[in-house]
Design an enzyme around this catalytic site. Structure first.
Site, PDB file in Angstrom:
ATOM      1  N   SER A  24       0.821  -1.213   0.000  1.00 16.85           N
ATOM      2  CA  SER A  24       0.000   0.000   0.000  1.00 16.85           C
ATOM      3  C   SER A  24       0.851   1.257   0.000  1.00 16.85           C
ATOM      4  O   SER A  24       1.998   1.268   0.460  1.00 16.85           O
ATOM      5  CB  SER A  24      -0.909   0.016   1.235  1.00 16.85           C
ATOM      6  N   ALA A  25       0.267   2.332  -0.500  1.00 20.62           N
ATOM      7  CA  ALA A  25       0.924   3.636  -0.441  1.00 20.62           C
ATOM      8  C   ALA A  25       1.150   4.026   1.020  1.00 20.62           C
ATOM      9  O   ALA A  25       0.321   3.717   1.886  1.00 20.62           O
ATOM     10  CB  ALA A  25       0.066   4.685  -1.135  1.00 20.62           C
TER      11      ALA A  25
END
Length: 212
Positions: free
Chosen positions: A63-64
């Site tokens: 994930s970012a």
């Protein structure tokens, strides 16, 4: 990436704070501490401190950073909490969570055996072996041997929060999960003493779907 990845990591976190993605000092410190570049494939390390998801193979992504920070803030664990993660991936999110529970433990379940092996190796190399446990299995079933948990979070989209995860959560604890199929919402469920849940929604998100 510069010669000192720590500089890029600090710049990333300062950007997240300026944009309001991360407000907690504890979460900001955890993001500064964990070397994200160590968790991504070698060919993508130049992008490790961009605020975006990155492919880690097997059709999965890490994930970012802003999403990791947001989920950690919503989970809001105490230092001694025991936390269940569904979807180890490369291990980055688990490492950030482990920084938030220095006197607790993170139990992480990964469906893909190869990803689990790689994550376990990275986490051990970086000194997390005694703070994060990883096993291969269906995350929807949780990890009943270590329940109840003080917090649970899911790093892949689920159509609804599985009953097993609800049951394995201690009263007073929280589940953070992206819920939905084509359209997903980041959901927080808080468990009450009577076993009921209070739900709050925190915006639209896009995660890979849970496998199995």
């Amino acid at each position: 990436m510069t010669a000192d990845p720590g500089d890029e990591r600090n710049a990333l976190v300062e950007g997240l704070r300026r944009r309001g993605h991360v407000e907690s000092d504890r979460v900001a410190d955890a993001l500064r501490t964990v070397p994200r570049h160590e968790f991504v494939p070698a060919g993508r390390r130049s992008q490790a401190y961009a605020d975006r998801p990155l492919s880690i193979g097997s059709g999965q992504t890490v994930s970012a950073p802003h999403m990791v920070g947001m989920m950690c803030e919503l989970l809001a664990p105490d230092a001694e909490d025991e936390v269940l993660e569904v979807g180890t991936g490369c291990g980055y999110h688990a490492a950030v969570t482990a920084e938030l529970v220095p006197d607790g433990h993170v139990y992480s379940v990964e469906y893909d055996a190869d990803l689990a092996d790689d994550a376990r190796e990275t986490l051990e190399r970086l000194g997390y072996a005694d703070r994060i446990s990883v096993r291969v299995g269906d995350g929807r079933k949780g990890w009943v041997e270590h329940a109840p948990f003080d917090g649970v979070y899911v790093t892949c989209a689920v159509p609804s929060v599985p009953d097993a995860l609800r049951e394995q959560l201690r009263p007073g604890g929280r589940i953070v999960a992206p819920v939905g199929k084509a359209r997903q919402t980041l959901v927080v469920l808080e468990k009450r003493d009577g076993g009921t849940f209070e739900r709050t929604d925190h915006g639209g998100v896009r995660f890979v779907r849970i496998r199995g």
